[in-house]
Design an enzyme around this catalytic site. Structure first.
Site, PDB file in Angstrom:
ATOM      1  CB  SER A 140      48.970  40.999  27.097  1.00 35.14           C
ATOM      2  OG  SER A 140      50.239  40.504  27.459  1.00 35.14           O
ATOM      3  CE1 TYR A 153      46.771  36.224  28.384  1.00 39.01           C
ATOM      4  CE2 TYR A 153      49.056  36.848  28.015  1.00 39.01           C
ATOM      5  CZ  TYR A 153      47.816  37.120  28.550  1.00 39.01           C
ATOM      6  OH  TYR A 153      47.607  38.286  29.247  1.00 39.01           O
ATOM      7  CE  LYS A 157      44.872  39.079  27.151  1.00 35.88           C
ATOM      8  NZ  LYS A 157      43.956  40.072  27.746  1.00 35.88           N
TER       9      LYS A 157
HETATM   10  P1  NAP Z   1      43.653  38.073  37.646  1.00 40.19           P
HETATM   11  O1  NAP Z   1      44.070  38.637  38.947  1.00 40.19           O
HETATM   12  O2  NAP Z   1      43.696  36.590  37.449  1.00 40.19           O
HETATM   13  O3  NAP Z   1      42.172  38.611  37.327  1.00 40.19           O
HETATM   14  C1  NAP Z   1      41.439  38.138  36.239  1.00 40.19           C
HETATM   15  C2  NAP Z   1      40.025  38.651  36.340  1.00 40.19           C
HETATM   16  O4  NAP Z   1      39.252  38.103  35.254  1.00 40.19           O
HETATM   17  C3  NAP Z   1      39.349  38.244  37.619  1.00 40.19           C
HETATM   18  O5  NAP Z   1      38.557  39.303  38.107  1.00 40.19           O
HETATM   19  C4  NAP Z   1      38.461  37.079  37.189  1.00 40.19           C
HETATM   20  O6  NAP Z   1      37.338  37.022  38.043  1.00 40.19           O
HETATM   21  C5  NAP Z   1      38.073  37.531  35.792  1.00 40.19           C
HETATM   22  N1  NAP Z   1      37.609  36.396  34.957  1.00 40.19           N
HETATM   23  C6  NAP Z   1      38.313  35.311  34.580  1.00 40.19           C
HETATM   24  N2  NAP Z   1      37.533  34.477  33.872  1.00 40.19           N
HETATM   25  C7  NAP Z   1      36.312  35.072  33.797  1.00 40.19           C
HETATM   26  C8  NAP Z   1      35.078  34.691  33.216  1.00 40.19           C
HETATM   27  N3  NAP Z   1      34.938  33.544  32.534  1.00 40.19           N
HETATM   28  N4  NAP Z   1      34.015  35.518  33.349  1.00 40.19           N
HETATM   29  C9  NAP Z   1      34.139  36.679  34.043  1.00 40.19           C
HETATM   30  N5  NAP Z   1      35.282  37.089  34.610  1.00 40.19           N
HETATM   31  C10 NAP Z   1      36.346  36.290  34.498  1.00 40.19           C
HETATM   32  O7  NAP Z   1      44.521  38.668  36.458  1.00 40.19           O
HETATM   33  P2  NAP Z   1      44.930  40.169  36.059  1.00 40.19           P
HETATM   34  O8  NAP Z   1      46.400  40.200  36.013  1.00 40.19           O
HETATM   35  O9  NAP Z   1      44.203  41.150  36.877  1.00 40.19           O
HETATM   36  O10 NAP Z   1      44.416  40.180  34.541  1.00 40.19           O
HETATM   37  C11 NAP Z   1      43.526  41.152  34.030  1.00 40.19           C
HETATM   38  C12 NAP Z   1      43.802  41.301  32.526  1.00 40.19           C
HETATM   39  O11 NAP Z   1      45.132  41.776  32.339  1.00 40.19           O
HETATM   40  C13 NAP Z   1      43.685  40.007  31.724  1.00 40.19           C
HETATM   41  O12 NAP Z   1      43.019  40.256  30.514  1.00 40.19           O
HETATM   42  C14 NAP Z   1      45.134  39.638  31.449  1.00 40.19           C
HETATM   43  O13 NAP Z   1      45.279  38.894  30.250  1.00 40.19           O
HETATM   44  C15 NAP Z   1      45.776  41.005  31.343  1.00 40.19           C
HETATM   45  N6  NAP Z   1      47.217  41.025  31.589  1.00 40.19           N
HETATM   46  C16 NAP Z   1      47.741  40.542  32.743  1.00 40.19           C
HETATM   47  C17 NAP Z   1      49.109  40.561  32.927  1.00 40.19           C
HETATM   48  C18 NAP Z   1      49.760  40.004  34.163  1.00 40.19           C
HETATM   49  O14 NAP Z   1      50.978  39.751  34.122  1.00 40.19           O
HETATM   50  N7  NAP Z   1      49.044  39.842  35.268  1.00 40.19           N
HETATM   51  C19 NAP Z   1      49.941  41.093  31.930  1.00 40.19           C
HETATM   52  C20 NAP Z   1      49.371  41.611  30.767  1.00 40.19           C
HETATM   53  C21 NAP Z   1      48.008  41.574  30.608  1.00 40.19           C
HETATM   54  P3  NAP Z   1      36.574  35.709  38.531  1.00 40.19           P
HETATM   55  O15 NAP Z   1      37.583  34.626  38.729  1.00 40.19           O
HETATM   56  O16 NAP Z   1      35.887  36.183  39.765  1.00 40.19           O
HETATM   57  O17 NAP Z   1      35.606  35.410  37.421  1.00 40.19           O
END
Ligand code: NAP
Length: 240
Positions: A140, A153, A157
């Site tokens: 991130s 967070y 990261k």
């Molecule tokens: P999201 O829609 O909340 O998806 C998160 C994913 O992680 C889900 O598939 C969830 O699946 C899985 N997860 C969470 N806890 C877990 C665990 N204990 N074991 C296995 N799987 C787990 O969020 P996203 O935006 O797609 O985020 C994906 C990545 O991008 C993350 O690393 C996040 O930090 C990064 N990111 C996001 C943003 C943003 O603004 N959205 C920005 C920068 C970086 P289950 O709940 O089914 O386990």
């Protein structure tokens, strides 16, 4: 581009991970899908099957060593090898530090960093044995600079980025390539209930998850001579 490649994608049940899994499958990869939500993982596996590629589901909490071992076994028994590992699973919470409990700290650090460690460690022997392969970390912008209301967070990261940078030094000469993709805000369910709210108009200005998936594809599509160590991506609605 990724025909005959096997990719493991964590956090593949929705959001960015789902988009990455589909983007890789569209380019010919077979995919191992990891997260906790079995039903959602199966739905993504169905989308991949419809693209004519194979998908295997490994449902489990990736903070747990046993779940990561089960993921490794599922991948290797289905495909016999792995070429690409995308560490994408992650969680977050926004707010002043005084609102954070030790349980919040463990939840965020363990999901974002410990799971990255366990998953990387599980598949590294396979990549090193082949002398090739890709490790991708979806970090991130919060892994590159400190941001208010994101201290824990950001810590998780920054840890992920440091881990990746160290591995880049450690693994490059052995043929394993390490890439970090660092997006700004992405329109997913991320942090819903822990600082973000569904329907918040700000989400409309955020990146689409498919955009982040294309950044992962960009890193993976480099020739054997090149590595895209850090791919930064920001929505036009956010300052640098
Ligand atoms: P999201 O829609 O909340 O998806 C998160 C994913 O992680 C889900 O598939 C969830 O699946 C899985 N997860 C969470 N806890 C877990 C665990 N204990 N074991 C296995 N799987 C787990 O969020 P996203 O935006 O797609 O985020 C994906 C990545 O991008 C993350 O690393 C996040 O930090 C990064 N990111 C996001 C943003 C943003 O603004 N959205 C920005 C920068 C970086 P289950 O709940 O089914 O386990």
């Amino acid at each position: 581009m990724f025909e005959n490649k096997v990719a493991v994608v964590t956090g593949a049940s929705r959001g960015i991970g789902r988009a990455i899994a589909l983007a890789l499958a569209r380019r010919g990869a077979d995919v191992v899908l990891a997260a906790r939500d079995q039903a959602r993982l199966s739905a993504v596996a169905g989308e991949i099957a419809a693209l004519g590629r194979k998908a295997v589901v490994a449902a489990g909490d990736l903070r747990r060593e046993e779940a990561v071992e089960a993921l490794r076994e599922a991948a290797l028994s289905a495909f016999g090898t792995v070429d690409i590992v995308v560490n994408n699973a992650g969680v977050g919470k926004y707010g002043p530090l005084s609102d954070f409990s030790p349980e919040d700290y463990d939840w965020i650090m363990d999901t974002n960093m410990r799971a990255s460690f366990l998953v990387t460690r599980a598949f590294l022997p396979t990549l090193l044995e082949k002398g090739s392969g890709d490790l991708v970390f979806v970090a991130s912008v919060a892994g590159l600079k400190g941001l208010p209301h994101e201290a824990v967070y950001c810590a998780s990261k920054f840890a992920q980025v440091g881990f990746a940078q160290a591995l880049d030094h450690e693994l490059r000469e052995r043929g394993v390539r390490v890439s970090v993709v660092a997006p700004g805000g992405v329109k997913t369910e991320f942090a819903f209930g822990t600082g973000r709210t569904p329907g918040d108009p700000r989400l409309e200005g955020f990146l689409d998850p498919e955009e982040v998936a294309e950044a992962v594809v960009f890193a993976l599509e480099r020739s054997d001579k090149a590595r895209a160590f850090l791919v930064g991506l920001r929505p036009m609605s956010e300052p640098l």
